[in-house]
Design an enzyme around this catalytic site. Structure first.
Site, PDB file in Angstrom:
ATOM      1  N   ASP A  30       0.652  -1.155   0.050  1.00 53.08           N
ATOM      2  CA  ASP A  30      -0.112  -0.180  -0.015  1.00 53.08           C
ATOM      3  C   ASP A  30       0.903   1.244  -0.003  1.00 53.08           C
ATOM      4  O   ASP A  30       0.649   2.323  -0.918  1.00 53.08           O
ATOM      5  CB  ASP A  30      -1.030   0.003   1.096  1.00 53.08           C
ATOM      6  N   ARG A 109      -1.512   3.973  17.224  1.00 57.44           N
ATOM      7  CA  ARG A 109      -1.834   4.905  16.027  1.00 57.44           C
ATOM      8  C   ARG A 109      -1.635   6.362  16.764  1.00 57.44           C
ATOM      9  O   ARG A 109      -1.361   7.228  15.739  1.00 57.44           O
ATOM     10  CB  ARG A 109      -3.336   4.717  15.424  1.00 57.44           C
ATOM     11  N   ASP A 138      -8.083   2.049  11.892  1.00 57.62           N
ATOM     12  CA  ASP A 138      -6.955   2.830  11.994  1.00 57.62           C
ATOM     13  C   ASP A 138      -6.916   4.223  11.324  1.00 57.62           C
ATOM     14  O   ASP A 138      -6.514   5.370  11.847  1.00 57.62           O
ATOM     15  CB  ASP A 138      -5.811   2.122  11.292  1.00 57.62           C
ATOM     16  N   SER A 188      -2.888 -10.008   6.401  1.00 59.12           N
ATOM     17  CA  SER A 188      -2.080  -8.732   6.565  1.00 59.12           C
ATOM     18  C   SER A 188      -2.097  -8.542   8.134  1.00 59.12           C
ATOM     19  O   SER A 188      -2.762  -9.010   8.855  1.00 59.12           O
ATOM     20  CB  SER A 188      -3.426  -7.868   6.165  1.00 59.12           C
TER      21      SER A 188
HETATM   22  N1  ARG Z   1      -8.955  -4.938  14.825  1.00 55.00           N
HETATM   23  C1  ARG Z   1      -7.779  -4.365  15.419  1.00 55.00           C
HETATM   24  C2  ARG Z   1      -7.749  -2.725  15.886  1.00 55.00           C
HETATM   25  O1  ARG Z   1      -8.695  -2.230  15.369  1.00 55.00           O
HETATM   26  C3  ARG Z   1      -6.326  -4.502  14.753  1.00 55.00           C
HETATM   27  C4  ARG Z   1      -6.451  -3.886  13.290  1.00 55.00           C
HETATM   28  C5  ARG Z   1      -5.040  -4.008  12.726  1.00 55.00           C
HETATM   29  N2  ARG Z   1      -4.654  -2.985  11.794  1.00 55.00           N
HETATM   30  C6  ARG Z   1      -4.068  -3.214  10.467  1.00 55.00           C
HETATM   31  N3  ARG Z   1      -3.968  -2.097   9.863  1.00 55.00           N
HETATM   32  N4  ARG Z   1      -3.796  -4.207  10.144  1.00 55.00           N
HETATM   33  O2  ARG Z   1      -7.065  -2.204  16.430  1.00 55.00           O
END
Ligand code: ARG
Length: 418
Positions: A30, A109, A138, A188
């Protein structure tokens, strides 16, 4: 029309006022595509990579950025700040979302947002940029952080352009970009010191058992040692201060987390299967590995029970849940989160002591605890002779304490002829 032409047409207007942009860069598909497309749109791109304890060669990412033709790259080791300012306050708050997810990505984040803003200001950029899609949590967490800390624009091209993975791969091949896309590991991954999340591929089907190759930090129960391991975690003011594993003492916070993670993972502790409610409204099946978080949080909760009053414990359950939801929902930069951190700081100011945890066959259980600040008093609690608790006073206490309830029950349910 090729992808590039299409994007140029779509974004000429939208990105018109942006000359310089700071991109959170992981070197994956990405963010590589984003960097390349932004350069094609004649933007000056500065890349930035944060070390939050994720595995892999972070220095190689700088090389990837250079190879794309990017002139400036920032590499920031943010591990200590991450632990002190995010993970440890999370431990004081027993931070777990929906009873399962220890929030490691959610804690990372706001820190990424903070660093993007710092660099953006220093470089006089008009925008910061990230690779989140429009479906996840995110995007919200990063956008929220950037807009609380600055008035810089946030762009998220994957979201803005509605790019699909297939289109990205086609573009990457066409432009001969140096990215690895393998079909055999379709996951991922997002990881940092506190945990690892595995998404996509077969995981998206909740009816399918998670394939063993999704896991990297934890052993399957069948392969764990037949002897248990006991480790001791020393807490000071509600956070780990020192740990002892196999006769070795760890004092550095990063070494502590890595040490617990390794030993607990080897015993199969830390796998989490979770049906999660995302901020954007839908449910997703999430798979996590968070051995250190699970061990530290259980030990911490136990020590709280040994030291805090019944009232503190009772109300903290609710407030900890509020805290966890705020963190999950991207509200790190909110007055309530800050107030709750101050509250926890005060409540936890005497949560000092140690807890022994037994790691065995995918379980982490508390086996003993020790603290000078405990409210537990053996002389009062013991059923043996010589207890300082005067049992005779129990009768009068019981009568007075129950008065209202026994009257209410009689009136409401035992009234004759009703
Ligand atoms: N579901 C989790 C969260 O919202 C993990 C997210 C993982 N993020 C990613 N970009 N793969 O915090």
């Amino acid at each position: 029309m090729g992808l590039l032409e299409e994007i140029k047409k779509k974004t000429e207007d939208e990105y018109k006022n942006i000359n310089k942009v700071v991109l959170a860069f992981s070197g994956g598909l990405d963010t590589t595509i984003i960097a390349s497309l932004l350069l094609e749109l004649d933007k000056e791109v500065i890349t930035c990579t944060l070390d939050l304890g994720q595995k892999g060669k972070l220095k190689d990412i700088e090389e990837k950025s250079k190879n794309l033709g990017i002139k400036k790259h920032y590499f920031i080791d943010a591990k200590k700040e991450f632990v002190k300012e995010y993970i440890w306050p999370g431990v004081r708050a027993n931070a777990i979302y929906e009873g399962s997810y220890p929030l490691f990505t959610a804690f990372g984040r706001p820190l990424i947002a903070k660093k993007l803003v710092e660099i953006g200001k220093k470089e006089n950029a008009q925008a910061v940029c990230h690779g989140s899609t429009g479906k996840g949590n995110d995007q919200i967490r990063i956008d929220a952080g950037v807009s609380a800390l600055s008035s810089m624009k946030v762009i998220a091209p994957i979201r803005d352009w509605g790019l699909t993975r297939d289109a990205e791969i086609e573009y990457a091949l066409e432009q001969k970009l140096n990215v690895k896309v393998t079909k055999d590991k379709p996951y991922s991954i997002d990881e940092n010191l506190w945990g690892r999340s595995i998404e996509a591929g077969p995981i998206e089907n909740p009816e399918q058992v998670v394939p063993e190759d999704a896991y990297e930090w934890t052993k399957p129960i069948e392969q764990t040692p037949s002897q248990p391991e006991i480790i001791e975690i020393f807490f000071e003011n509600g956070v780990p201060k020192e740990i002892e594993i196999k006769g070795n003492t760890y004092k550095d916070e990063i070494e502590m987390i890595k040490g617990i993670s390794a030993i607990a993972g080897a015993h199969g502790v830390g796998r989490i299967e979770h049906m999660e409610d995302r901020i954007v409204g839908f449910k997703s099946r999430e798979v996590y590995e968070a051995p250190a978080a699970l061990v530290v949080l259980s030990a911490h909760k136990d020590l709280e029970k040994y030291i805090l009053t019944k009232d503190e414990l009772f109300h903290k359950v609710y407030l900890d849940n509020v805290y966890s939801t705020l963190v999950y929902e991207g509200k790190w930069y909110s007055p309530l989160r800050i107030a709750l951190d101050k509250f926890n700081h005060e409540v936890e100011s005497n949560v000092t002591g140690s807890v022994k945890m037994k790691l065995y066959k995918a379980n982490a259980s508390v086996v003993s605890r020790k603290s000078k600040n405990t409210l537990y008093d053996f002389n009062i609690a013991t059923y043996n002779k010589g207890s300082s608790f005067n049992q005779k006073e129990g009768g009068a206490f019981t009568k007075i304490w129950l008065m209202q309830y026994s009257t209410a029950y009689k009136m409401k349910y035992l009234k004759p002829n009703k």
